[in-house]
Design a protein around this motif. Structure first.
Motif, PDB file in Angstrom:
ATOM      1  N   ASP A  47       4.604  -3.388 105.929  1.00  0.00           N
ATOM      2  CA  ASP A  47       3.630  -3.974 105.008  1.00  0.00           C
ATOM      3  C   ASP A  47       4.105  -3.940 103.557  1.00  0.00           C
ATOM      4  O   ASP A  47       3.375  -4.322 102.639  1.00  0.00           O
ATOM      5  CB  ASP A  47       2.279  -3.263 105.129  1.00  0.00           C
ATOM      6  N   GLY A  48       5.313  -3.473 103.310  1.00  0.00           N
ATOM      7  CA  GLY A  48       5.867  -3.445 101.970  1.00  0.00           C
ATOM      8  C   GLY A  48       5.640  -2.144 101.229  1.00  0.00           C
ATOM      9  O   GLY A  48       6.162  -1.965 100.124  1.00  0.00           O
ATOM     10  N   SER A  49       4.889  -1.222 101.805  1.00  0.00           N
ATOM     11  CA  SER A  49       4.652   0.067 101.154  1.00  0.00           C
ATOM     12  C   SER A  49       5.871   0.960 101.284  1.00  0.00           C
ATOM     13  O   SER A  49       6.668   0.818 102.222  1.00  0.00           O
ATOM     14  CB  SER A  49       3.436   0.756 101.776  1.00  0.00           C
ATOM     15  N   ARG A  50       6.041   1.859 100.324  1.00  0.00           N
ATOM     16  CA  ARG A  50       7.198   2.754 100.351  1.00  0.00           C
ATOM     17  C   ARG A  50       7.111   3.691 101.550  1.00  0.00           C
ATOM     18  O   ARG A  50       6.015   4.149 101.926  1.00  0.00           O
ATOM     19  CB  ARG A  50       7.263   3.584  99.064  1.00  0.00           C
ATOM     20  N   LEU A  51       8.261   3.995 102.131  1.00  0.00           N
ATOM     21  CA  LEU A  51       8.325   4.921 103.258  1.00  0.00           C
ATOM     22  C   LEU A  51       7.847   6.302 102.826  1.00  0.00           C
ATOM     23  O   LEU A  51       8.102   6.735 101.702  1.00  0.00           O
ATOM     24  CB  LEU A  51       9.757   5.006 103.782  1.00  0.00           C
ATOM     25  N   SER A  52       7.132   6.990 103.701  1.00  0.00           N
ATOM     26  CA  SER A  52       6.595   8.306 103.382  1.00  0.00           C
ATOM     27  C   SER A  52       7.710   9.279 103.020  1.00  0.00           C
ATOM     28  O   SER A  52       8.821   9.219 103.562  1.00  0.00           O
ATOM     29  CB  SER A  52       5.802   8.861 104.572  1.00  0.00           C
ATOM     30  N   ASP A  53       7.404  10.187 102.091  1.00  0.00           N
ATOM     31  CA  ASP A  53       8.374  11.207 101.712  1.00  0.00           C
ATOM     32  C   ASP A  53       8.755  12.038 102.935  1.00  0.00           C
ATOM     33  O   ASP A  53       7.920  12.354 103.791  1.00  0.00           O
ATOM     34  CB  ASP A  53       7.783  12.131 100.641  1.00  0.00           C
ATOM     35  N   GLY A  54       9.999  12.413 103.020  1.00  0.00           N
ATOM     36  CA  GLY A  54      10.467  13.217 104.140  1.00  0.00           C
ATOM     37  C   GLY A  54      11.964  13.205 104.257  1.00  0.00           C
ATOM     38  O   GLY A  54      12.675  12.732 103.362  1.00  0.00           O
ATOM     39  N   SER A  55      12.437  13.728 105.373  1.00  0.00           N
ATOM     40  CA  SER A  55      13.874  13.762 105.645  1.00  0.00           C
ATOM     41  C   SER A  55      14.150  12.941 106.891  1.00  0.00           C
ATOM     42  O   SER A  55      13.455  13.085 107.907  1.00  0.00           O
ATOM     43  CB  SER A  55      14.357  15.205 105.839  1.00  0.00           C
ATOM     44  N   TYR A  56      15.165  12.098 106.840  1.00  0.00           N
ATOM     45  CA  TYR A  56      15.472  11.193 107.935  1.00  0.00           C
ATOM     46  C   TYR A  56      16.977  11.198 108.210  1.00  0.00           C
ATOM     47  O   TYR A  56      17.787  11.373 107.297  1.00  0.00           O
ATOM     48  CB  TYR A  56      15.033   9.765 107.592  1.00  0.00           C
ATOM     49  N   ASP A  57      17.310  10.972 109.473  1.00  0.00           N
ATOM     50  CA  ASP A  57      18.707  10.770 109.829  1.00  0.00           C
ATOM     51  C   ASP A  57      19.027   9.287 109.617  1.00  0.00           C
ATOM     52  O   ASP A  57      18.299   8.414 110.109  1.00  0.00           O
ATOM     53  CB  ASP A  57      18.961  11.134 111.294  1.00  0.00           C
ATOM     54  N   VAL A  58      20.109   9.009 108.884  1.00  0.00           N
ATOM     55  CA  VAL A  58      20.462   7.630 108.581  1.00  0.00           C
ATOM     56  C   VAL A  58      21.934   7.408 108.904  1.00  0.00           C
ATOM     57  O   VAL A  58      22.798   8.163 108.444  1.00  0.00           O
ATOM     58  CB  VAL A  58      20.202   7.281 107.099  1.00  0.00           C
ATOM     59  N   ASN A  59      22.201   6.387 109.692  1.00  0.00           N
ATOM     60  CA  ASN A  59      23.581   6.041 110.034  1.00  0.00           C
ATOM     61  C   ASN A  59      24.006   4.813 109.239  1.00  0.00           C
ATOM     62  O   ASN A  59      23.258   3.839 109.110  1.00  0.00           O
ATOM     63  CB  ASN A  59      23.709   5.742 111.533  1.00  0.00           C
ATOM     64  N   PHE A  60      25.221   4.872 108.709  1.00  0.00           N
ATOM     65  CA  PHE A  60      25.784   3.771 107.923  1.00  0.00           C
ATOM     66  C   PHE A  60      27.047   3.268 108.619  1.00  0.00           C
ATOM     67  O   PHE A  60      27.892   4.053 109.031  1.00  0.00           O
ATOM     68  CB  PHE A  60      26.120   4.231 106.509  1.00  0.00           C
ATOM     69  N   SER A  61      27.180   1.946 108.719  1.00  0.00           N
ATOM     70  CA  SER A  61      28.344   1.349 109.386  1.00  0.00           C
ATOM     71  C   SER A  61      28.838   0.165 108.573  1.00  0.00           C
ATOM     72  O   SER A  61      28.049  -0.566 107.972  1.00  0.00           O
ATOM     73  CB  SER A  61      27.982   0.879 110.798  1.00  0.00           C
ATOM     74  N   LEU A  62      30.144  -0.037 108.578  1.00  0.00           N
ATOM     75  CA  LEU A  62      30.751  -1.188 107.914  1.00  0.00           C
ATOM     76  C   LEU A  62      31.278  -2.161 108.966  1.00  0.00           C
ATOM     77  O   LEU A  62      31.934  -1.760 109.932  1.00  0.00           O
ATOM     78  CB  LEU A  62      31.893  -0.747 106.999  1.00  0.00           C
TER      79      LEU A  62
END
Length: 210
Positions: A47-62
Motif C-alpha cells: 500500500d506504499g507505507s514504510r516497512l515496519s521497523d525490525g531486522s530482516y534477512d536480505v539477499n543481494f544478487s548481481l
C-alpha cells in the motif's frame, strides 16, 4: 529471519529508492580500491507505507540481464536493521566485489526473507566521476592492447648492456664510436671536425715562438 508479526512475501512489493555509490580513494599507487560499496534503500508495503521497523534477512544478487538468468555474484545479509523503511548495507563485505563484476550491464536483485525477488531489478548506473575513471582503461582513448610490450633491450652496435629483466643500462662503447673516423691529419696538424662519412677537416697546429 526475524521480523515483525504479519510479515509475509506479499508485504514488500516495491523498492522506492536506492542509492549506490563507490567510496572514492586518493589517487596514490599505495592505496587499493576497496572491494565493497555502500547501498541504501527504502522498503515499502504493497500500500506504499514504510516497512515496519525490525531486522530482516536480505539477499543481494548481481545479474547481467534485467530479467531471468543466473546471478554472477550474491551475498546474504542477516539481521539487516530497517528503521522507517530505510536500510543500509555494505555490498561486498561478505563476498568481495571485483572490477570485472562491472565490465558490462549490471542489475541488482533484492530478496527479503523467504519472499520472491523484487521486480524490477535495479540497474547499477555510473556516478559522475566514474566517467573520468574510464580513462584508467585507456591511454588518450587507445586501449592498452594497442600498445606493444618491451620484453628485451638489445644493446646493438656501439653499445654495451641491455637485457630482459631488472634494471637495464646501455653504455656507449668509445672504441666503437671512434671507428667511424676514416682519415687522419698530417704531422703538425690536428683534426678540427669529423664529417658523418668519417672524413676529417684538419688545421695546422698553433705553435708559439719568437
Amino acid at each position: 529471519m526475524t521480523s515483525k508479526k504479519g510479515f509475509n512475501k506479499n508485504m514488500i512489493r516495491k523498492l522506492l529508492a536506492g542509492l549506490l555509490f563507490c567510496q572514492l580513494m586518493g589517487a596514490t599507487a599505495a592505496m587499493a580500491v576497496p572491494g565493497s560499496m555502500n547501498f541504501q534503500g527504502v522498503l515499502t508495503n504493497a500500500d506504499g507505507s514504510r516497512l515496519s521497523d525490525g531486522s530482516y534477512d536480505v539477499n543481494f544478487s548481481l545479474y547481467s540481464v534485467a530479467e531471468n538468468g543466473n546471478p554472477y555474484w550474491s551475498e546474504n545479509h542477516t539481521a539487516v536493521s530497517v528503521q522507517n523503511g530505510i536500510f543500509s548495507v555494505k555490498l561486498g563485505s561478505l563476498n568481495a566485489l571485483e572490477s570485472n563484476d562491472f565490465d558490462s550491464d549490471s542489475y541488482l536483485g533484492i530478496t527479503v526473507g523467504s519472499d520472491t525477488e523484487m521486480v524490477p531489478r535495479q540497474q547499477i548506473l555510473s556516478v559522475g566521476y566514474s566517467f573520468k575513471a574510464k580513462d584508467a582503461d585507456t591511454l588518450d582513448g587507445f586501449d592498452s592492447s594497442a600498445f606493444g610490450h618491451i620484453t628485451w633491450v638489445n644493446a646493438g652496435s656501439g653499445l654495451t648492456g641491455g637485457g630482459g629483466s631488472g634494471d637495464i643500462n646501455l653504455v656507449v662503447d668509445p672504441g666503437y664510436v671512434q671507428r667511424r673516423v676514416s682519415a687522419s691529419c698530417a704531422v703538425d696538424s690536428s683534426i678540427r671536425a669529423i664529417a658523418e662519412d668519417g672524413t676529417v677537416t684538419c688545421e695546422s697546429d698553433s705553435t708559439g715562438g719568437d
